[in-house]
Design an enzyme around this catalytic site. Structure first.
Site, PDB file in Angstrom:
ATOM      1  N   VAL A  73      80.010 -14.265 -30.302  1.00 14.38           N
ATOM      2  CA  VAL A  73      80.236 -15.852 -30.180  1.00 14.38           C
ATOM      3  C   VAL A  73      78.596 -16.531 -31.165  1.00 14.38           C
ATOM      4  CG1 VAL A  73      80.117 -17.602 -28.149  1.00 14.38           C
ATOM      5  CG2 VAL A  73      81.361 -15.262 -27.673  1.00 14.38           C
ATOM      6  N   VAL A  98      73.581 -36.859 -33.230  1.00 18.62           N
ATOM      7  CA  VAL A  98      72.472 -36.924 -32.619  1.00 18.62           C
ATOM      8  C   VAL A  98      71.496 -37.606 -32.920  1.00 18.62           C
ATOM      9  CG1 VAL A  98      70.819 -35.553 -31.975  1.00 18.62           C
ATOM     10  CG2 VAL A  98      72.785 -34.096 -31.911  1.00 18.62           C
ATOM     11  N   LYS A 147      80.167 -16.613 -17.936  1.00 20.23           N
ATOM     12  CA  LYS A 147      80.767 -16.246 -16.301  1.00 20.23           C
ATOM     13  C   LYS A 147      80.334 -15.438 -15.612  1.00 20.23           C
ATOM     14  CE  LYS A 147      82.971 -14.826 -20.124  1.00 20.23           C
ATOM     15  NZ  LYS A 147      84.350 -14.371 -21.164  1.00 20.23           N
ATOM     16  N   GLY A 193      87.589 -20.426 -23.289  1.00 22.89           N
ATOM     17  CA  GLY A 193      87.051 -20.411 -24.990  1.00 22.89           C
ATOM     18  C   GLY A 193      87.587 -22.233 -25.069  1.00 22.89           C
ATOM     19  N   ASP A 249      87.131 -10.200 -15.383  1.00 21.16           N
ATOM     20  CA  ASP A 249      86.502 -11.709 -15.981  1.00 21.16           C
ATOM     21  C   ASP A 249      86.803 -13.027 -15.423  1.00 21.16           C
ATOM     22  OD1 ASP A 249      85.336 -13.014 -18.913  1.00 21.16           O
ATOM     23  OD2 ASP A 249      87.950 -13.428 -18.363  1.00 21.16           O
ATOM     24  N   LYS A 259      86.209 -16.950 -13.739  1.00 20.58           N
ATOM     25  CA  LYS A 259      86.303 -17.575 -14.367  1.00 20.58           C
ATOM     26  C   LYS A 259      87.110 -19.039 -13.403  1.00 20.58           C
ATOM     27  CE  LYS A 259      87.015 -16.163 -18.928  1.00 20.58           C
ATOM     28  NZ  LYS A 259      87.842 -15.466 -19.599  1.00 20.58           N
TER      29      LYS A 259
HETATM   30  P1  NAP Z   1      78.447  -9.817 -27.878  1.00 16.56           P
HETATM   31  O1  NAP Z   1      79.527  -9.822 -28.711  1.00 16.56           O
HETATM   32  O2  NAP Z   1      78.497  -8.263 -27.563  1.00 16.56           O
HETATM   33  O3  NAP Z   1      76.569  -9.791 -28.384  1.00 16.56           O
HETATM   34  C1  NAP Z   1      75.911  -9.964 -26.864  1.00 16.56           C
HETATM   35  C2  NAP Z   1      74.393 -10.316 -28.087  1.00 16.56           C
HETATM   36  O4  NAP Z   1      73.797 -10.300 -26.907  1.00 16.56           O
HETATM   37  C3  NAP Z   1      74.711  -9.251 -29.449  1.00 16.56           C
HETATM   38  O5  NAP Z   1      74.035 -10.113 -30.249  1.00 16.56           O
HETATM   39  C4  NAP Z   1      73.231  -8.805 -28.745  1.00 16.56           C
HETATM   40  O6  NAP Z   1      72.141  -8.139 -29.448  1.00 16.56           O
HETATM   41  C5  NAP Z   1      72.975  -9.166 -27.815  1.00 16.56           C
HETATM   42  N1  NAP Z   1      71.937  -8.371 -26.798  1.00 16.56           N
HETATM   43  C6  NAP Z   1      72.642  -7.863 -25.848  1.00 16.56           C
HETATM   44  N2  NAP Z   1      71.965  -7.554 -24.539  1.00 16.56           N
HETATM   45  C7  NAP Z   1      70.586  -7.690 -25.781  1.00 16.56           C
HETATM   46  C8  NAP Z   1      69.270  -7.891 -24.667  1.00 16.56           C
HETATM   47  N3  NAP Z   1      69.072  -6.895 -23.593  1.00 16.56           N
HETATM   48  N4  NAP Z   1      68.310  -8.436 -24.856  1.00 16.56           N
HETATM   49  C9  NAP Z   1      68.642  -9.388 -25.884  1.00 16.56           C
HETATM   50  N5  NAP Z   1      69.699  -9.181 -26.819  1.00 16.56           N
HETATM   51  C10 NAP Z   1      70.862  -8.486 -26.275  1.00 16.56           C
HETATM   52  O7  NAP Z   1      79.046 -10.687 -26.818  1.00 16.56           O
HETATM   53  P2  NAP Z   1      79.925 -11.866 -27.201  1.00 16.56           P
HETATM   54  O8  NAP Z   1      81.311 -11.216 -27.320  1.00 16.56           O
HETATM   55  O9  NAP Z   1      79.361 -12.713 -27.796  1.00 16.56           O
HETATM   56  O10 NAP Z   1      79.806 -12.797 -25.768  1.00 16.56           O
HETATM   57  C11 NAP Z   1      78.848 -13.373 -25.024  1.00 16.56           C
HETATM   58  C12 NAP Z   1      78.827 -14.604 -23.911  1.00 16.56           C
HETATM   59  O11 NAP Z   1      79.701 -15.328 -24.384  1.00 16.56           O
HETATM   60  C13 NAP Z   1      79.347 -12.911 -22.712  1.00 16.56           C
HETATM   61  O12 NAP Z   1      79.178 -14.063 -21.443  1.00 16.56           O
HETATM   62  C14 NAP Z   1      80.708 -13.151 -23.042  1.00 16.56           C
HETATM   63  O13 NAP Z   1      80.688 -13.013 -21.428  1.00 16.56           O
HETATM   64  C15 NAP Z   1      80.656 -15.239 -23.459  1.00 16.56           C
HETATM   65  N6  NAP Z   1      82.273 -15.563 -24.183  1.00 16.56           N
HETATM   66  C16 NAP Z   1      82.813 -14.562 -25.089  1.00 16.56           C
HETATM   67  C17 NAP Z   1      83.720 -15.356 -25.642  1.00 16.56           C
HETATM   68  C18 NAP Z   1      84.796 -14.523 -26.608  1.00 16.56           C
HETATM   69  O14 NAP Z   1      85.860 -14.279 -26.998  1.00 16.56           O
HETATM   70  N7  NAP Z   1      83.726 -13.198 -27.216  1.00 16.56           N
HETATM   71  C19 NAP Z   1      84.674 -16.154 -25.177  1.00 16.56           C
HETATM   72  C20 NAP Z   1      84.277 -16.851 -24.135  1.00 16.56           C
HETATM   73  C21 NAP Z   1      82.995 -16.727 -23.618  1.00 16.56           C
HETATM   74  P3  NAP Z   1      72.868  -6.872 -30.807  1.00 16.56           P
HETATM   75  O15 NAP Z   1      73.659  -7.971 -31.833  1.00 16.56           O
HETATM   76  O16 NAP Z   1      71.486  -6.345 -31.345  1.00 16.56           O
HETATM   77  O17 NAP Z   1      73.666  -6.224 -30.320  1.00 16.56           O
HETATM   78  N1  HSE Z   2      86.316 -11.766 -22.751  1.00 15.29           N
HETATM   79  C1  HSE Z   2      87.030 -12.685 -22.455  1.00 15.29           C
HETATM   80  C2  HSE Z   2      89.062 -12.900 -22.133  1.00 15.29           C
HETATM   81  C3  HSE Z   2      85.974 -13.582 -23.042  1.00 15.29           C
HETATM   82  O1  HSE Z   2      89.096 -11.835 -23.308  1.00 15.29           O
HETATM   83  O2  HSE Z   2      89.528 -14.132 -21.996  1.00 15.29           O
HETATM   84  C4  HSE Z   2      86.831 -15.517 -22.673  1.00 15.29           C
HETATM   85  O3  HSE Z   2      85.779 -15.795 -22.056  1.00 15.29           O
END
Ligand code: NAP
Ligand code: HSE
Length: 430
Positions: free
Chosen positions: A15, A34, A106, A135, A202, A206
């Site tokens: 993200v 903005v 979430k 999303g 998850d 939500k």
């Molecule tokens: P991700 O790919 O696992 O990315 C997490 C990021 O956070 C990485 O860049 C990681 O750093 C960094 N990180 C993790 N722990 C850390 C720490 N202790 N200190 C500093 N940095 C740290 O996760 P994501 O899929 O982007 O999701 C992020 C959030 O968005 C979550 O809350 C998820 O539920 C939400 N979300 C995700 C989606 C989706 O489709 N993926 C959709 C809606 C909401 P490094 O890269 O250096 O490891």
């Molecule tokens: N892991 C979540 C999903 C990301 O699959 O819906 C979006 O919140």
């Protein structure tokens, strides 16, 4: 008015990269909206040496969150680290330092939203979380603003992209669970720990967020009953099809007088419902309001681009507010008197699949257990007979029954010598 709005980005994964790329590619559009450019000033990561799908200047990366908290130029913190810790502490710290926060988290919002929103109000800043559910589908903002005049009676939602992707692959393409999950992970849909998706956790977070806004009451993750999709077998999809149903991981919230029920579990839904046609990573949220009637929100529920759309809408709105000198948006007033109804008290229909000894009188034993617990059968299928094992598979569809009675029936049937296995019990929502 400042000559630029500076952002501290926490997390540069799926993200975070989506947000960073969109901020760079749409810099002029956002500046127009903005009145000043949006600039990413610092990015918190765990491992600065990691290769990433974006072109950030290495000096922006840091592993020290204080570089963001201590920077007086940073007005907005975007938290896309995920998980409860350390994200919860970082959000708290940012709000306490007078910074607005936009998050997609979430887990943190479902568990600590009330406390954090109060903290934000105390410090006259905003905490926005449109990306935390659905999303790219606008849900939080419609519930907070556009639907406020309604009394919402129910939500039926497909709100986990990963499990909907897996279920669609299993039902329509005969792909097995493990392969489908791997694909969802490769596409960036799954949580860092995909058990959160697969076990319905998850979706439960939500649902807690959406139900709290819809019913204007506190709904905690512990109130949400949840079951995942790992017990579903190819045979359940075949029977569902034969009976005219589609299997979905459904998140259900219903208001009943002074109580509400909130649950997430695999569900048989009739094939002709719009929700049954929601496939792949798409999510859909059906809301019943007393003034609107039934409405349906539909779109991609996971992935870098849809999620960054929700995050950036929050960021732009905050930046516009800042540039106009408006104060943060008012909070929804919450009624604390509603209580969650335990799952044992709900009433629904059930699909029950079991393997039994193939001999006379077995069906009678099973129907006696159900009858004694006042559970009425609507149909029975018995067709798969394994002659070598002398066993048969039975599928029973019930009329509406109390969950407590159904669980007792399953337990008693499981003790019958003739019952070899209770293979699955799935709730049915007509
Ligand atoms: P991700 O790919 O696992 O990315 C997490 C990021 O956070 C990485 O860049 C990681 O750093 C960094 N990180 C993790 N722990 C850390 C720490 N202790 N200190 C500093 N940095 C740290 O996760 P994501 O899929 O982007 O999701 C992020 C959030 O968005 C979550 O809350 C998820 O539920 C939400 N979300 C995700 C989606 C989706 O489709 N993926 C959709 C809606 C909401 P490094 O890269 O250096 O490891
Ligand atoms: N892991 C979540 C999903 C990301 O699959 O819906 C979006 O919140």
């Amino acid at each position: 008015m400042k000559d630029k709005v500076e952002i501290g980005l926490m997390g540069l994964g799926v993200v975070g990269v989506g947000v960073e790329n969109a901020l760079r590619e749409k810099v002029e559009d956002f500046a127009k909206q903005v009145g000043a450019p949006l600039v990413v000033k610092r990015i918190l990561v765990r491992d600065p040496s990691k290769k990433r799908a974006c072109q950030v200047q290495p000096h922006l990366l840091t592993t020290n969150p204080q570089h963001i908290f201590d920077d007086p130029g940073i007005d907005i913190v975007v938290e896309v680290i995920g998980g409860e810790s350390p994200a919860y502490d970082y959000i708290k710290e940012a709000l306490s330092r007078g910074k607005h926060v936009v998050t997609a988290n979430k887990e943190v919002i479902a568990k600590h939203g009330f406390e954090l929103l109060s903290l934000a109000a105390e410090h006259n800043v905003a905490l926005l979380y449109e990306a935390s559910a659905g999303g790219g589908i606008p849900l939080i903002s419609p519930l907070r603003h556009d639907l406020l005049a309604n009394k919402v009676s129910a939500i039926h939602a497909i709100i986990n992209g990963t499990t909907n992707y897996i279920l669609t692959k299993m039902a329509l393409e005969d792909v097995d669970f493990t392969a489908a999950l791997r694909e969802a992970q490769e596409l960036g849909y799954a949580e860092a720990d995909p058990a959160s998706d697969v076990e319905g956790i998850d979706a439960a977070y939500k649902l807690a967020i959406l139900a709290a806004l819809a019913f204007q009451t506190q709904v905690l993750p512990g109130d949400v009953y949840h079951e995942g999709i790992s017990r579903l077998a190819a045979r359940d999809f075949c029977y569902a099809k034969e009976l005219g149903y589609t299997v979905k991981l459904l998140a259900i919230a219903k208001r009943e007088d002074n109580t509400f029920q909130v649950r997430v579990h695999p569900t048989f839904i009739p094939d002709d419902l719009l929700l049954a046609k929601v496939n792949g990573v798409f999510n859909a949220v059906q809301i019943d309001g007393d003034l609107t009637g039934r409405i349906l929100f539909y779109g991609q529920g996971a992935g870098a681009l849809p999620t960054s759309s929700a995050i950036l809408a929050d960021v732009v709105r905050l930046a516009q507010n800042m540039s106009q000198g408006s104060s943060p948006m008012p909070r929804v007033q919450m009624d604390q008197t509603m209580a969650a109804k335990p799952i044992s008290e709900i009433e629904t229909r059930y699909y029950l699949r079991m393997t039994v000894a193939d001999r006379p009188g077995v069906l009678a034993q099973i129907t006696r257990v159900l009858g004694e617990l006042l559970i009425s059968i609507s149909s029975v299928i018995q067709k798969e007979v394994d002659e070598r094992a002398q066993s048969a598979e039975i599928v029973i569809m019930t009329h509406p029954a109390r969950e407590r009675a159904m669980q007792q029936a399953v337990s008693e049937m499981g003790k019958l010598e003739a019952v070899r296995e209770i293979s699955n019990l799935v709730r049915v929502e007509d």
